[in-house]
Design a protein around this motif. Sequence first.
Motif, PDB file in Angstrom:
ATOM      1  N   LEU A 131       0.847  -0.986  -0.304  1.00 20.42           N
ATOM      2  CA  LEU A 131      -0.041   0.074   0.289  1.00 20.42           C
ATOM      3  C   LEU A 131       0.832   1.485  -0.390  1.00 20.42           C
ATOM      4  CD1 LEU A 131      -2.991  -0.913   2.641  1.00 20.42           C
ATOM      5  CD2 LEU A 131      -3.221  -0.679   0.096  1.00 20.42           C
ATOM      6  N   ALA A 132       1.994   1.006   0.578  1.00 20.92           N
ATOM      7  CA  ALA A 132       2.970   2.341   0.776  1.00 20.92           C
ATOM      8  C   ALA A 132       3.655   2.719  -0.559  1.00 20.92           C
ATOM      9  CB  ALA A 132       3.797   2.228   1.764  1.00 20.92           C
ATOM     10  N   GLU A 133       4.204   1.570  -1.426  1.00 21.21           N
ATOM     11  CA  GLU A 133       4.011   1.524  -2.988  1.00 21.21           C
ATOM     12  C   GLU A 133       3.272   2.171  -3.330  1.00 21.21           C
ATOM     13  OE1 GLU A 133       6.022  -1.869  -3.485  1.00 21.21           O
ATOM     14  OE2 GLU A 133       7.436  -2.067  -2.150  1.00 21.21           O
ATOM     15  N   GLN A 134       2.528   1.538  -3.511  1.00 26.55           N
ATOM     16  CA  GLN A 134       1.354   2.112  -4.438  1.00 26.55           C
ATOM     17  C   GLN A 134       1.331   3.932  -4.303  1.00 26.55           C
ATOM     18  OE1 GLN A 134      -2.455   0.056  -4.902  1.00 26.55           O
ATOM     19  NE2 GLN A 134      -1.343  -1.816  -3.953  1.00 26.55           N
ATOM     20  N   ALA A 135       0.951   3.716  -2.856  1.00 24.84           N
ATOM     21  CA  ALA A 135       0.469   5.627  -2.586  1.00 24.84           C
ATOM     22  C   ALA A 135       2.000   6.501  -3.103  1.00 24.84           C
ATOM     23  CB  ALA A 135       0.584   5.500  -0.562  1.00 24.84           C
ATOM     24  N   TRP A 136       2.738   6.213  -2.936  1.00 22.43           N
ATOM     25  CA  TRP A 136       4.524   6.152  -3.284  1.00 22.43           C
ATOM     26  C   TRP A 136       4.372   6.796  -4.757  1.00 22.43           C
ATOM     27  CZ3 TRP A 136       7.201   9.830  -1.911  1.00 22.43           C
ATOM     28  CH2 TRP A 136       8.321  10.568  -2.166  1.00 22.43           C
ATOM     29  N   GLU A 137       3.784   5.533  -4.926  1.00 22.44           N
ATOM     30  CA  GLU A 137       4.367   6.215  -6.838  1.00 22.44           C
ATOM     31  C   GLU A 137       2.808   7.147  -7.549  1.00 22.44           C
ATOM     32  OE1 GLU A 137       3.504   2.242  -8.586  1.00 22.44           O
ATOM     33  OE2 GLU A 137       5.425   1.737  -7.698  1.00 22.44           O
ATOM     34  N   SER A 138       1.808   6.901  -7.205  1.00 23.13           N
ATOM     35  CA  SER A 138       1.286   8.035  -7.423  1.00 23.13           C
ATOM     36  C   SER A 138       1.153   9.237  -7.023  1.00 23.13           C
ATOM     37  CB  SER A 138       0.018   7.723  -6.511  1.00 23.13           C
ATOM     38  OG  SER A 138      -0.543   7.145  -7.309  1.00 23.13           O
ATOM     39  N   ILE A 139       1.626   9.914  -4.943  1.00 25.16           N
ATOM     40  CA  ILE A 139       1.856  10.978  -4.913  1.00 25.16           C
ATOM     41  C   ILE A 139       3.246  10.965  -5.337  1.00 25.16           C
ATOM     42  CG2 ILE A 139       2.446  12.400  -2.911  1.00 25.16           C
ATOM     43  CD1 ILE A 139       0.213  10.098  -1.474  1.00 25.16           C
ATOM     44  N   ALA A 140       4.467  10.829  -5.575  1.00 28.41           N
ATOM     45  CA  ALA A 140       6.073  11.334  -5.572  1.00 28.41           C
ATOM     46  C   ALA A 140       5.888  11.887  -7.092  1.00 28.41           C
ATOM     47  CB  ALA A 140       6.745  10.060  -6.274  1.00 28.41           C
ATOM     48  N   PRO A 141       5.517  11.538  -7.920  1.00 30.90           N
ATOM     49  CA  PRO A 141       5.304  12.674  -9.807  1.00 30.90           C
ATOM     50  C   PRO A 141       4.359  14.251  -8.918  1.00 30.90           C
ATOM     51  CG  PRO A 141       4.390  10.354 -10.034  1.00 30.90           C
ATOM     52  CD  PRO A 141       4.468  10.687  -8.208  1.00 30.90           C
ATOM     53  N   TRP A 142       3.438  13.969  -8.337  1.00 29.33           N
ATOM     54  CA  TRP A 142       2.869  14.548  -7.837  1.00 29.33           C
ATOM     55  C   TRP A 142       3.902  16.039  -7.100  1.00 29.33           C
ATOM     56  CZ3 TRP A 142       0.321  16.601  -2.518  1.00 29.33           C
ATOM     57  CH2 TRP A 142      -0.639  17.257  -3.513  1.00 29.33           C
ATOM     58  N   ILE A 143       4.828  15.537  -5.927  1.00 32.08           N
ATOM     59  CA  ILE A 143       5.517  16.689  -5.412  1.00 32.08           C
ATOM     60  C   ILE A 143       6.742  16.611  -5.789  1.00 32.08           C
ATOM     61  CG2 ILE A 143       4.070  15.416  -3.358  1.00 32.08           C
ATOM     62  CD1 ILE A 143       6.350  14.159  -2.626  1.00 32.08           C
TER      63      ILE A 143
END
Length: 145
Positions: A131-143
């Motif tokens: 779950l953390a990896e999936q969240a990171w993959e979604s959030i990282a480009p945004w930040i």
Amino acid sequence: YLTLTVWTAADTETVEHVAPQKGSSLWASDIYTQPDVVHTLGNLMLFPRVTNSALGNGGPKAKWPVYRALAAKDAKARLEEIQKAKDMGAEITKKLQEVIDDSSRLPLVASVADFNGDWSADVIRKRSENLAEQAWESIAPWIGF
């Protein structure tokens, strides 16, 4: 799932502990011998308040059929899952039955509903990482990463 609409919807009002916060002999003991495990991301799901309250703190045999019913794609499949639960001896209270009948499909529950193993500290850790990896993959480009 990382949208304001999803995070403010009635379906995501509370946090459901898959293995309850208080230890129980119905769950793998390693979940409770390591106190941080029960509160990690992998043991949690966003849930409607009324459903969370009606579900209670039962064991896996009581919770998984309800999870499958809540993740079912239509009312017929929901009814079939509840009947399977009753056939297996799960107690479906009148209130819980009403909540399930009135519920819309909860797609966030599907990943846990489809799990067919023993819910343990190791499973919770692996689900937390996923779950953390999936969240990171979604959030990282945004930040900007």
